[in-house]
Design a protein around this motif. Structure first.
Motif, PDB file in Angstrom:
ATOM      1  N   PRO A   1       7.829   7.569 -11.847  1.00  0.00           N
ATOM      2  CA  PRO A   1       9.054   7.170 -11.222  1.00  0.00           C
ATOM      3  C   PRO A   1       9.058   6.431 -10.223  1.00  0.00           C
ATOM      4  CG  PRO A   1       8.636   9.611 -12.028  1.00  0.00           C
ATOM      5  CD  PRO A   1       7.246   8.851 -12.016  1.00  0.00           C
ATOM      6  N   ALA A   2       8.264   6.817  -9.034  1.00  0.00           N
ATOM      7  CA  ALA A   2       8.377   6.062  -7.772  1.00  0.00           C
ATOM      8  C   ALA A   2       7.820   4.653  -8.201  1.00  0.00           C
ATOM      9  CB  ALA A   2       7.224   6.521  -6.726  1.00  0.00           C
ATOM     10  N   GLY A   3       7.087   4.202  -8.882  1.00  0.00           N
ATOM     11  CA  GLY A   3       6.615   3.033  -9.373  1.00  0.00           C
ATOM     12  C   GLY A   3       7.837   2.173 -10.067  1.00  0.00           C
TER      13      GLY A   3
ATOM     14  N   VAL B   1       0.927  -1.169  -0.060  1.00  0.00           N
ATOM     15  CA  VAL B   1      -0.021   0.161  -0.035  1.00  0.00           C
ATOM     16  C   VAL B   1       0.830   1.338  -0.016  1.00  0.00           C
ATOM     17  CG1 VAL B   1      -1.999   1.419   1.020  1.00  0.00           C
ATOM     18  CG2 VAL B   1      -1.570  -1.336   1.410  1.00  0.00           C
ATOM     19  N   GLY B   2       0.746   2.176  -0.967  1.00  0.00           N
ATOM     20  CA  GLY B   2       1.243   3.406  -1.113  1.00  0.00           C
ATOM     21  C   GLY B   2       0.277   4.520  -0.408  1.00  0.00           C
ATOM     22  N   GLU B   3       0.712   5.506  -0.869  1.00  0.00           N
ATOM     23  CA  GLU B   3      -0.125   7.161  -0.479  1.00  0.00           C
ATOM     24  C   GLU B   3      -1.069   7.209  -1.370  1.00  0.00           C
ATOM     25  OE1 GLU B   3       1.378  11.017  -0.954  1.00  0.00           O
ATOM     26  OE2 GLU B   3       2.020  10.992   1.271  1.00  0.00           O
ATOM     27  N   GLN B   4      -0.960   7.939  -2.427  1.00  0.00           N
ATOM     28  CA  GLN B   4      -1.827   8.310  -3.316  1.00  0.00           C
ATOM     29  C   GLN B   4      -1.205   8.269  -5.092  1.00  0.00           C
ATOM     30  OE1 GLN B   4      -1.658  12.578  -2.653  1.00  0.00           O
ATOM     31  NE2 GLN B   4      -3.964  12.749  -2.918  1.00  0.00           N
ATOM     32  N   PRO B   5      -2.296   8.127  -5.848  1.00  0.00           N
ATOM     33  CA  PRO B   5      -1.528   8.375  -7.348  1.00  0.00           C
ATOM     34  C   PRO B   5      -0.886   9.428  -7.376  1.00  0.00           C
ATOM     35  CG  PRO B   5      -4.074   8.278  -7.179  1.00  0.00           C
ATOM     36  CD  PRO B   5      -3.673   7.908  -5.985  1.00  0.00           C
ATOM     37  N   GLY B   6      -0.007   9.413  -8.143  1.00  0.00           N
ATOM     38  CA  GLY B   6       0.761  10.873  -8.814  1.00  0.00           C
ATOM     39  C   GLY B   6       0.231  11.231 -10.424  1.00  0.00           C
ATOM     40  N   ASP B   7       0.886  12.179 -10.824  1.00  0.00           N
ATOM     41  CA  ASP B   7       0.350  12.530 -12.107  1.00  0.00           C
ATOM     42  C   ASP B   7      -0.039  11.682 -12.989  1.00  0.00           C
ATOM     43  OD1 ASP B   7       0.006  15.116 -13.693  1.00  0.00           O
ATOM     44  OD2 ASP B   7       1.591  14.118 -14.838  1.00  0.00           O
ATOM     45  N   ARG B   8       1.341  10.850 -13.203  1.00  0.00           N
ATOM     46  CA  ARG B   8       1.195   9.484 -14.118  1.00  0.00           C
ATOM     47  C   ARG B   8      -0.085   8.793 -14.065  1.00  0.00           C
ATOM     48  NH1 ARG B   8       6.758   9.113 -16.002  1.00  0.00           N
ATOM     49  NH2 ARG B   8       7.258  11.060 -16.185  1.00  0.00           N
ATOM     50  N   GLU B   9      -0.138   8.467 -12.591  1.00  0.00           N
ATOM     51  CA  GLU B   9      -0.864   7.376 -12.307  1.00  0.00           C
ATOM     52  C   GLU B   9      -2.445   7.914 -12.438  1.00  0.00           C
ATOM     53  OE1 GLU B   9       1.514   8.183 -10.035  1.00  0.00           O
ATOM     54  OE2 GLU B   9       2.667   6.118 -10.426  1.00  0.00           O
ATOM     55  N   ASP B  10      -2.712   9.270 -12.404  1.00  0.00           N
ATOM     56  CA  ASP B  10      -3.800   9.885 -12.641  1.00  0.00           C
ATOM     57  C   ASP B  10      -4.290   9.378 -13.814  1.00  0.00           C
ATOM     58  OD1 ASP B  10      -6.007  11.919 -11.686  1.00  0.00           O
ATOM     59  OD2 ASP B  10      -4.928  12.738 -13.351  1.00  0.00           O
TER      60      ASP B  10
ATOM     61  N   VAL C   1       9.517   2.725   4.057  1.00  0.00           N
ATOM     62  CA  VAL C   1       9.744   4.202   3.678  1.00  0.00           C
ATOM     63  C   VAL C   1       8.890   4.114   2.230  1.00  0.00           C
ATOM     64  CG1 VAL C   1      11.916   4.775   4.663  1.00  0.00           C
ATOM     65  CG2 VAL C   1      12.171   3.926   2.477  1.00  0.00           C
ATOM     66  N   HIS C   2       8.475   5.363   1.734  1.00  0.00           N
ATOM     67  CA  HIS C   2       7.806   5.445   0.423  1.00  0.00           C
ATOM     68  C   HIS C   2       9.005   5.576  -0.555  1.00  0.00           C
ATOM     69  CE1 HIS C   2       5.447   6.963  -2.846  1.00  0.00           C
ATOM     70  NE2 HIS C   2       4.491   6.577  -2.180  1.00  0.00           N
ATOM     71  N   PRO C   3       8.901   4.958  -1.765  1.00  0.00           N
ATOM     72  CA  PRO C   3      10.086   5.201  -2.747  1.00  0.00           C
ATOM     73  C   PRO C   3      10.131   6.908  -3.139  1.00  0.00           C
ATOM     74  CG  PRO C   3       8.160   3.640  -3.751  1.00  0.00           C
ATOM     75  CD  PRO C   3       8.185   3.993  -2.203  1.00  0.00           C
TER      76      PRO C   3
ATOM     77  N   THR D   1      -1.599  -1.236  -4.100  1.00  0.00           N
ATOM     78  CA  THR D   1      -2.459  -0.013  -4.162  1.00  0.00           C
ATOM     79  C   THR D   1      -2.280   1.181  -3.365  1.00  0.00           C
ATOM     80  OG1 THR D   1      -5.057   0.092  -3.828  1.00  0.00           O
ATOM     81  CG2 THR D   1      -3.949  -1.034  -1.949  1.00  0.00           C
ATOM     82  N   ASN D   2      -2.987   2.075  -2.976  1.00  0.00           N
ATOM     83  CA  ASN D   2      -2.710   3.184  -2.577  1.00  0.00           C
ATOM     84  C   ASN D   2      -3.863   3.542  -1.210  1.00  0.00           C
ATOM     85  OD1 ASN D   2      -0.509   4.650  -3.520  1.00  0.00           O
ATOM     86  ND2 ASN D   2      -1.721   4.221  -5.418  1.00  0.00           N
ATOM     87  N   ALA D   3      -3.507   4.185  -0.325  1.00  0.00           N
ATOM     88  CA  ALA D   3      -4.454   4.568   0.739  1.00  0.00           C
ATOM     89  C   ALA D   3      -5.406   5.409   0.273  1.00  0.00           C
ATOM     90  CB  ALA D   3      -3.668   5.089   1.999  1.00  0.00           C
TER      91      ALA D   3
ATOM     92  N   GLN E   1      -3.784   3.734 -13.432  1.00  0.00           N
ATOM     93  CA  GLN E   1      -2.879   2.532 -12.591  1.00  0.00           C
ATOM     94  C   GLN E   1      -2.068   3.065 -11.636  1.00  0.00           C
ATOM     95  OE1 GLN E   1      -1.662   0.518 -16.534  1.00  0.00           O
ATOM     96  NE2 GLN E   1      -1.198  -0.959 -15.068  1.00  0.00           N
ATOM     97  N   ALA E   2      -1.927   2.263 -10.774  1.00  0.00           N
ATOM     98  CA  ALA E   2      -1.049   2.687  -9.342  1.00  0.00           C
ATOM     99  C   ALA E   2       0.518   2.331  -9.745  1.00  0.00           C
ATOM    100  CB  ALA E   2      -1.473   2.011  -8.392  1.00  0.00           C
ATOM    101  N   PHE E   3       1.233   3.375  -9.453  1.00  0.00           N
ATOM    102  CA  PHE E   3       2.803   3.162  -9.420  1.00  0.00           C
ATOM    103  C   PHE E   3       3.246   2.902 -10.640  1.00  0.00           C
ATOM    104  CE2 PHE E   3       2.099   2.497  -4.830  1.00  0.00           C
ATOM    105  CZ  PHE E   3       3.309   3.361  -4.476  1.00  0.00           C
ATOM    106  N   VAL E   4       2.841   3.780 -11.844  1.00  0.00           N
ATOM    107  CA  VAL E   4       3.478   3.620 -12.961  1.00  0.00           C
ATOM    108  C   VAL E   4       4.400   4.817 -13.495  1.00  0.00           C
ATOM    109  CG1 VAL E   4       1.572   2.284 -13.978  1.00  0.00           C
ATOM    110  CG2 VAL E   4       1.195   4.724 -14.026  1.00  0.00           C
TER     111      VAL E   4
HETATM  112  N1  URA Z   1       2.937   7.220  -5.054  1.00  0.00           N
HETATM  113  C1  URA Z   1       2.045   6.561  -4.376  1.00  0.00           C
HETATM  114  O1  URA Z   1       2.197   6.466  -3.285  1.00  0.00           O
HETATM  115  N2  URA Z   1       1.290   5.830  -5.190  1.00  0.00           N
HETATM  116  C2  URA Z   1       1.496   5.728  -6.741  1.00  0.00           C
HETATM  117  O2  URA Z   1       0.687   5.040  -7.066  1.00  0.00           O
HETATM  118  C3  URA Z   1       2.421   6.477  -7.230  1.00  0.00           C
HETATM  119  C4  URA Z   1       3.243   7.292  -6.531  1.00  0.00           C
END
Ligand code: URA
Length: 200
Positions: free
Chosen positions: A65-67, A47-56, A169-171, A87-89, A60-63
């Motif tokens: 740079p962090a992904g 579980v991550g935090e929240q989608p970023g710009d790319r994911e939005d 930690v979060h990537p 997934t994300n919180a 799709q989650a984590f696609v």
């Molecule tokens: N960071 C997150 O926590 N989740 C994502 O899907 C992308 C970046």
């Protein structure tokens, strides 16, 4: 944290419901909700935090740079990304405009609380045996209490339902490091993730 959420029929049904969610201000400006992906009965949920710009944009989650960094770290830790439910919180991208760019804004407790119903629905759907929390937002959402990451990283903590959560930690935090700091940070992240390898 209670996990007796209704079990969605499918990830598609969950996404449709989540897309329509306006329980917090993040839903309206976002392109779409980004729900998790992975095997229906994955043993491990990451579980991550929240989608970023790319994911939005991709839905799709984590696609982004962090992904990519997460993928590399999972691989080094011996965890097949395809075997985990990722997934994300928080399911909608939160941002402010800076010129033409959308800059990520860390979700507040209100957004995390409003989104907990969707994370709980995913947990009910997948029924994982263990979790990895990437960063403080995920740790708090999974454990139902503030959980300082640096004090707890690399440790398995118990949820109210007894299932274990490995905190790390979060990537995205690693992407801010340079040189040796980055190499050491990545090695420690891989070490943390390695503890979950037998549970994926
Ligand atoms: N960071 C997150 O926590 N989740 C994502 O899907 C992308 C970046």
């Amino acid at each position: 944290m209670a996990t007796r959420a209704a079990v969605p029929r499918s990830v598609g049904a969950l996404k449709a419901a989540c897309d329509a969610c306006r329980d917090c201000p993040l839903g309206e400006p976002a392109t779409q909700a980004v729900v998790g992906a992975g095997p229906r009965r994955a043993r491990l949920m990451v579980v991550g935090e929240q989608p970023g710009d790319r994911e939005d944009l991709a839905g799709q989650a984590f696609v982004g740079p962090a992904g990519r960094l997460l993928d590399a770290a999972l691989q080094r830790a011996g965890i097949d990304r395809g075997a985990v439910f990722l997934t994300n919180a928080v399911k909608h991208f939160g941002f402010t405009w800076r010129g033409k760019r959308r800059l990520h804004e860390t979700p507040g407790q209100r957004e995390v609380d409003a989104c907990l119903q969707w994370l709980q629905a995913e947990i009910a759907f997948v029924a994982p045996q263990a979790f990895v929390a990437l960063g403080a937002t995920a740790a708090r959402a999974l454990l139902g209490r503030p959980t300082p990451v640096l004090r707890n990283r690399g440790q398995w903590l118990a949820r109210d339902d007894g299932r274990p959560v490995l905190v790390t930690v979060h990537p995205s935090a690693l992407l801010r490091l340079r040189g040796d700091d980055f190499a050491q940070g990545l090695a420690a992240f891989v070490d943390d993730l390695g503890q979950a390898a037998g549970r994926a």
